[in-house]
Design a protein around this motif. Structure first.
Motif, PDB file in Angstrom:
ATOM      1  N   ARG A  84      -7.929  11.508 -11.783  1.00 16.29           N
ATOM      2  CA  ARG A  84      -7.624  10.312 -12.590  1.00 16.29           C
ATOM      3  C   ARG A  84      -6.521  10.604 -13.602  1.00 16.29           C
ATOM      4  O   ARG A  84      -5.594   9.819 -13.791  1.00 16.29           O
ATOM      5  N   LEU A  85      -6.624  11.768 -14.260  1.00 16.13           N
ATOM      6  CA  LEU A  85      -5.608  12.147 -15.232  1.00 16.13           C
ATOM      7  C   LEU A  85      -4.279  12.431 -14.536  1.00 16.13           C
ATOM      8  O   LEU A  85      -3.218  12.035 -15.018  1.00 16.13           O
ATOM      9  N   ALA A  86      -4.337  13.120 -13.390  1.00 17.42           N
ATOM     10  CA  ALA A  86      -3.112  13.440 -12.654  1.00 17.42           C
ATOM     11  C   ALA A  86      -2.369  12.171 -12.239  1.00 17.42           C
ATOM     12  O   ALA A  86      -1.143  12.082 -12.374  1.00 17.42           O
ATOM     13  N   LYS A  87      -3.097  11.177 -11.746  1.00 15.93           N
ATOM     14  CA  LYS A  87      -2.464   9.925 -11.318  1.00 15.93           C
ATOM     15  C   LYS A  87      -1.869   9.171 -12.510  1.00 15.93           C
ATOM     16  O   LYS A  87      -0.778   8.610 -12.420  1.00 15.93           O
ATOM     17  N   LYS A  88      -2.609   9.159 -13.626  1.00 17.60           N
ATOM     18  CA  LYS A  88      -2.121   8.479 -14.826  1.00 17.60           C
ATOM     19  C   LYS A  88      -0.830   9.115 -15.322  1.00 17.60           C
ATOM     20  O   LYS A  88       0.158   8.423 -15.616  1.00 17.60           O
ATOM     21  N   LEU A  89      -0.801  10.443 -15.410  1.00 14.83           N
ATOM     22  CA  LEU A  89       0.373  11.145 -15.900  1.00 14.83           C
ATOM     23  C   LEU A  89       1.551  11.009 -14.947  1.00 14.83           C
ATOM     24  O   LEU A  89       2.694  10.783 -15.369  1.00 14.83           O
TER      25      LEU A  89
ATOM     26  N   ARG B  92       6.915   9.061 -13.893  1.00 14.79           N
ATOM     27  CA  ARG B  92       7.858   8.387 -12.977  1.00 14.79           C
ATOM     28  C   ARG B  92       8.504   7.186 -13.666  1.00 14.79           C
ATOM     29  O   ARG B  92       9.713   6.949 -13.532  1.00 14.79           O
ATOM     30  N   GLN B  93       7.696   6.425 -14.415  1.00 12.36           N
ATOM     31  CA  GLN B  93       8.240   5.258 -15.110  1.00 12.36           C
ATOM     32  C   GLN B  93       9.245   5.671 -16.189  1.00 12.36           C
ATOM     33  O   GLN B  93      10.263   5.002 -16.393  1.00 12.36           O
ATOM     34  N   ILE B  94       8.960   6.761 -16.874  1.00 11.65           N
ATOM     35  CA  ILE B  94       9.881   7.258 -17.893  1.00 11.65           C
ATOM     36  C   ILE B  94      11.230   7.618 -17.259  1.00 11.65           C
ATOM     37  O   ILE B  94      12.300   7.277 -17.788  1.00 11.65           O
TER      38      ILE B  94
END
Length: 315
Positions: A129-134, A139-141
């Protein structure tokens, strides 16, 4: 640096205000020369990094990353002042199982992978969950014309303080393998043979556990969760891709420590708690550890609130 300056940097309770344009970046020394570099940007003040004007979308995107937060640091610093001494058994366990060394390595590798636009490393170091969030945030940054870089690579962090720890049975680091809260019956228990307190989670229905599971080498029913406060000159910072130099807001002073609240977890066997003799040949635990929360981005990453694979399928 003169003697007077050195003395002033270490005065108990000194508060430093670093003004970056209109962006107020407050750093506060907390008894151990810990500085929390709060890198969140104010939407009202959209100028930083050499006077560049950035959009609200860029600010909002940057703020999705778990930068250090002064409020969070102060909250947990109060916990340090009030916490009870760690039992001798757990002190010995953390020391002789080289857990501090393992957490140091994970913390360093986390910074290195965040500075690379690659999901692979984060998926290995972090709970999914943390890996996907980060990964999504990074990627957005990058898509918004920014990037994340690391400064002051540090092998051993100057301050690694354990804020709290707890042990659970029958739960997994990977939240997708756990059910919801209503699926479990929770009782107070202890780790067999040593009396270490833990919480036992037993599924109300479809419990597939078996008494002979203890004979399975791969059976690791205990989940050890450790919340830490780590201070280090190593830190991450935001930059613009079309700039050759460092952003003006970036402070690359190795004498300033950046503080993060990091949660680590591992699934282990009960017998691992008893293997604490310093000269005993013990299997390494390093690659079983996972980072499950960073600066409270997942609100502590609760143990059982993730939907099960069945629930995800139904939705």
């Amino acid at each position: 640096m003169c003697i007077r300056d050195r003395y002033q940097r270490r005065v108990h309770g000194i508060v430093i205000y670093i003004m970056i344009g209109r962006v107020g970046l407050r750093a506060k020394f907390l008894n151990m020369n810990i500085v929390a570099q709060a890198m969140r940007f104010s939407v009202a003040d959209q100028k930083f990094a050499q006077g560049r004007k950035i959009s609200k979308l860029q600010v909002d995107t940057a703020n999705e990353f778990p930068w250090p937060q002064q409020r969070l640091i102060e909250k947990h610093w109060q916990e340090i002042q009030e916490k009870k001494p760690m039992p001798t058994f757990m002190k010995t366990f953390f020391k002789n199982r080289e857990i501090y060394d393992d957490l140091n390595i994970l913390y360093r590798e986390f910074h290195q992978w965040c500075a690379l636009p690659d999901d692979e490393g984060l998926s290995v170091l972090c709970e999914q969950r943390l890996a996907k969030k980060l990964s999504k945030t990074i990627r957005q940054i990058h898509l918004k014309g920014m990037g994340i870089e690391m400064a002051n690579l540090t092998v051993k962090q100057p301050v690694l303080e354990i804020l709290s720890y707890d042990v659970s049975r029958n739960l997994h680091v990977d939240r997708s393998k756990n059910g919801k809260e209503k699926d479990y019956q929770v009782v107070d228990d202890s780790v067999f043979g040593i009396g270490l307190k833990c919480k036992a989670y037993t599924r109300k229905e479809d419990d597939k556990s078996h008494p002979l599971d203890v004979l399975d080498y791969m059976h690791k029913p205990y989940l050890l969760r450790i919340k830490t406060m780590i201070s280090s000159p190593m830190h991450l910072y935001l930059y613009f891709k079309d700039e050759l130099g460092l952003s003006e807001h970036h402070q690359n002073d190795p004498s300033i420590l950046t503080t993060n609240i990091v949660q680590f977890e591992i699934n282990i066997k009960g017998s691992e708690f008893m293997r604490i003799l310093p000269l005993e040949l013990k299997p390494p635990l390093l690659r079983d550890w996972r980072i499950t929360d960073f600066n409270d981005i997942l609100k502590g990453c609760l143990l059982y609130t993730s939907p099960s694979p069945r629930d995800a399928t139904l939705s």
